[in-house]
Design an enzyme around this catalytic site. Structure first.
Site, PDB file in Angstrom:
ATOM      1  N   ASP A  54      -3.450   4.215  -1.982  1.00 17.62           N
ATOM      2  CA  ASP A  54      -4.294   4.791  -0.695  1.00 17.62           C
ATOM      3  C   ASP A  54      -4.386   6.246  -0.607  1.00 17.62           C
ATOM      4  O   ASP A  54      -3.716   6.732   0.464  1.00 17.62           O
ATOM      5  CB  ASP A  54      -4.095   4.078   0.432  1.00 17.62           C
ATOM      6  CG  ASP A  54      -4.981   4.362   1.435  1.00 17.62           C
ATOM      7  OD1 ASP A  54      -6.172   4.878   1.087  1.00 17.62           O
ATOM      8  OD2 ASP A  54      -4.717   4.181   2.640  1.00 17.62           O
ATOM      9  N   LYS A  86       0.981  -1.109   0.173  1.00 16.29           N
ATOM     10  CA  LYS A  86      -0.134  -0.080   0.074  1.00 16.29           C
ATOM     11  C   LYS A  86       0.943   1.090   0.048  1.00 16.29           C
ATOM     12  O   LYS A  86       1.805   1.554   1.083  1.00 16.29           O
ATOM     13  CB  LYS A  86      -0.916   0.095   1.301  1.00 16.29           C
ATOM     14  CG  LYS A  86      -1.897   1.192   1.451  1.00 16.29           C
ATOM     15  CD  LYS A  86      -2.918   0.924   2.495  1.00 16.29           C
ATOM     16  CE  LYS A  86      -2.578   1.537   3.851  1.00 16.29           C
ATOM     17  NZ  LYS A  86      -2.425   2.763   4.008  1.00 16.29           N
ATOM     18  N   THR A 117     -11.562   5.834  10.781  1.00 18.35           N
ATOM     19  CA  THR A 117     -11.794   5.061  12.341  1.00 18.35           C
ATOM     20  C   THR A 117     -11.222   6.123  13.343  1.00 18.35           C
ATOM     21  O   THR A 117     -11.284   5.955  14.518  1.00 18.35           O
ATOM     22  CB  THR A 117     -11.018   4.001  12.323  1.00 18.35           C
ATOM     23  OG1 THR A 117      -9.804   3.863  11.763  1.00 18.35           O
ATOM     24  CG2 THR A 117     -11.858   2.805  11.611  1.00 18.35           C
ATOM     25  N   ASP A 129     -13.201  14.790  -4.186  1.00 14.43           N
ATOM     26  CA  ASP A 129     -13.436  15.891  -4.907  1.00 14.43           C
ATOM     27  C   ASP A 129     -14.508  16.003  -5.740  1.00 14.43           C
ATOM     28  O   ASP A 129     -15.507  15.063  -5.805  1.00 14.43           O
ATOM     29  CB  ASP A 129     -12.045  16.263  -5.848  1.00 14.43           C
ATOM     30  CG  ASP A 129     -11.745  17.591  -6.059  1.00 14.43           C
ATOM     31  OD1 ASP A 129     -12.682  18.591  -6.387  1.00 14.43           O
ATOM     32  OD2 ASP A 129     -10.632  18.090  -5.483  1.00 14.43           O
ATOM     33  N   ARG A 159       2.875  -2.577  11.005  1.00  9.18           N
ATOM     34  CA  ARG A 159       4.173  -2.969  12.009  1.00  9.18           C
ATOM     35  C   ARG A 159       4.321  -4.317  12.542  1.00  9.18           C
ATOM     36  O   ARG A 159       5.515  -4.761  12.904  1.00  9.18           O
ATOM     37  CB  ARG A 159       3.973  -2.012  13.025  1.00  9.18           C
ATOM     38  CG  ARG A 159       4.306  -0.423  12.513  1.00  9.18           C
ATOM     39  CD  ARG A 159       3.631   0.440  13.514  1.00  9.18           C
ATOM     40  NE  ARG A 159       2.260   0.486  13.566  1.00  9.18           N
ATOM     41  CZ  ARG A 159       1.209   1.493  14.231  1.00  9.18           C
ATOM     42  NH1 ARG A 159       2.010   2.233  15.122  1.00  9.18           N
ATOM     43  NH2 ARG A 159      -0.019   1.124  13.973  1.00  9.18           N
ATOM     44  N   LYS A 182      -7.183   8.387  -1.121  1.00  8.87           N
ATOM     45  CA  LYS A 182      -8.507   8.840  -0.499  1.00  8.87           C
ATOM     46  C   LYS A 182      -8.978   9.907  -1.386  1.00  8.87           C
ATOM     47  O   LYS A 182      -9.144  11.011  -0.806  1.00  8.87           O
ATOM     48  CB  LYS A 182      -8.587   8.967   0.962  1.00  8.87           C
ATOM     49  CG  LYS A 182      -8.120   7.518   1.772  1.00  8.87           C
ATOM     50  CD  LYS A 182      -8.272   7.756   3.310  1.00  8.87           C
ATOM     51  CE  LYS A 182      -8.144   6.602   4.078  1.00  8.87           C
ATOM     52  NZ  LYS A 182      -6.747   6.260   4.132  1.00  8.87           N
TER      53      LYS A 182
END
Ligand code: C5P
Length: 234
Positions: free
Chosen positions: A60, A33, A124, A65, A215, A62
């Site tokens: 990614d 990603k 989130t 517009d 991670r 996002k």
């Protein structure tokens, strides 16, 4: 599973650090990603370079517009030959269908594969108080459900969701819609700044198609073994 569902985020600032991760992990994971930090630093060249290794890319960024602008960005991403990309579902029906149509059209015209355009519902990082403050009444769960349905009826074939939303979305929307889920932690690992997590096996069991896992793999003493252990756990 007959494919490797792990997507590793290249959450690093520059090209060298990103390519070091790609070279190390490419044989053990399903995709990488590329988010805003790396893309703004390294540009479309980093997407081409990761793709040139044969690895799949989830872009990614996002997008949110007016429909025409998002469609242009989606066409450009399709020409970069990414396999997945994100847009904000709160951009509305016209924006989402323009994005999906742009991906389909550009993939036909440029003979690139069709990327999966994923809708992001409610970030989130926002709770009910935060969405109320920006003018959305009701709670986060209701808003996630509403935007997921809107995304699906606007033609999107995939959504990003938290592990806690998988079951809800599987009950509400077509099984055809792919779910991509971050917030995944193997049972033994540190949850870091994530708050509500699931193990990889729990998320797949609940109905996730792809797992974004950073991670627990990238900071492991042996990232390759960490990725393999996760695949084995499925
Ligand atoms: O290292 P970790 O597994 O927490 O990385 C998760 C990745 O998924 C990061 O790139 C993070 O920005 C992203 N993400 C997330 N939660 C969301 C949306 C995206 O953790 N709700």
């Amino acid at each position: 599973m007959d494919y490797n569902p792990i997507i590793v985020p290249l959450d690093v600032p520059d090209r060298d650090a990103a390519m070091a991760l790609v070279e190390r992990l490419t044989a053990s994971v399903g995709a990488f990603k590329i988010g805003k930090e790396l893309f703004v630093n390294a540009g479309p060249a980093i997407v081409r370079e990761v793709r040139a290794t044969g690895a799949d890319v989830f872009l990614d960024l996002k997008f949110h517009d007016i429909p025409n602008t998002v469609a242009g960005a989606v066409r450009a991403a399709t020409r970069l030959d990414v396999q997945m990309l994100t847009i904000h579902s709160s951009g509305g029906r016209d924006m989402m269908s323009a994005a999906e149509n742009a991906a389909q059209e550009e993939s036909r015209n440029s003979e690139q594969s069709l990327p999966l355009v994923l809708g992001v519902t409610v970030l989130t990082s926002m709770d009910t108080g935060d969405i109320n403050e920006v003018g959305v009444d009701g709670d986060v769960t209701a808003q996630v459900k509403r935007l997921a349905k809107l995304a699906s009826t606007s033609g999107l074939r995939g959504l990003v969701c938290s592990p806690m939303e998988i079951e809800l979305l599987r009950a509400e929307i077509s099984r055809e819609v792919k779910l991509v889920t971050p917030g995944i932690r193997p049972a033994s690992s540190d949850i870091q700044d994530q708050k509500r997590v699931m193990t990889p096996a729990q998320a797949v069991q609940a109905g996730a198609d792809w797992l974004v896992i950073g991670r627990p793999i990238t900071l492991a003493d042996d990232p390759v073994s960490a990725a393999k252990a996760i695949v084995d756990s499925l």
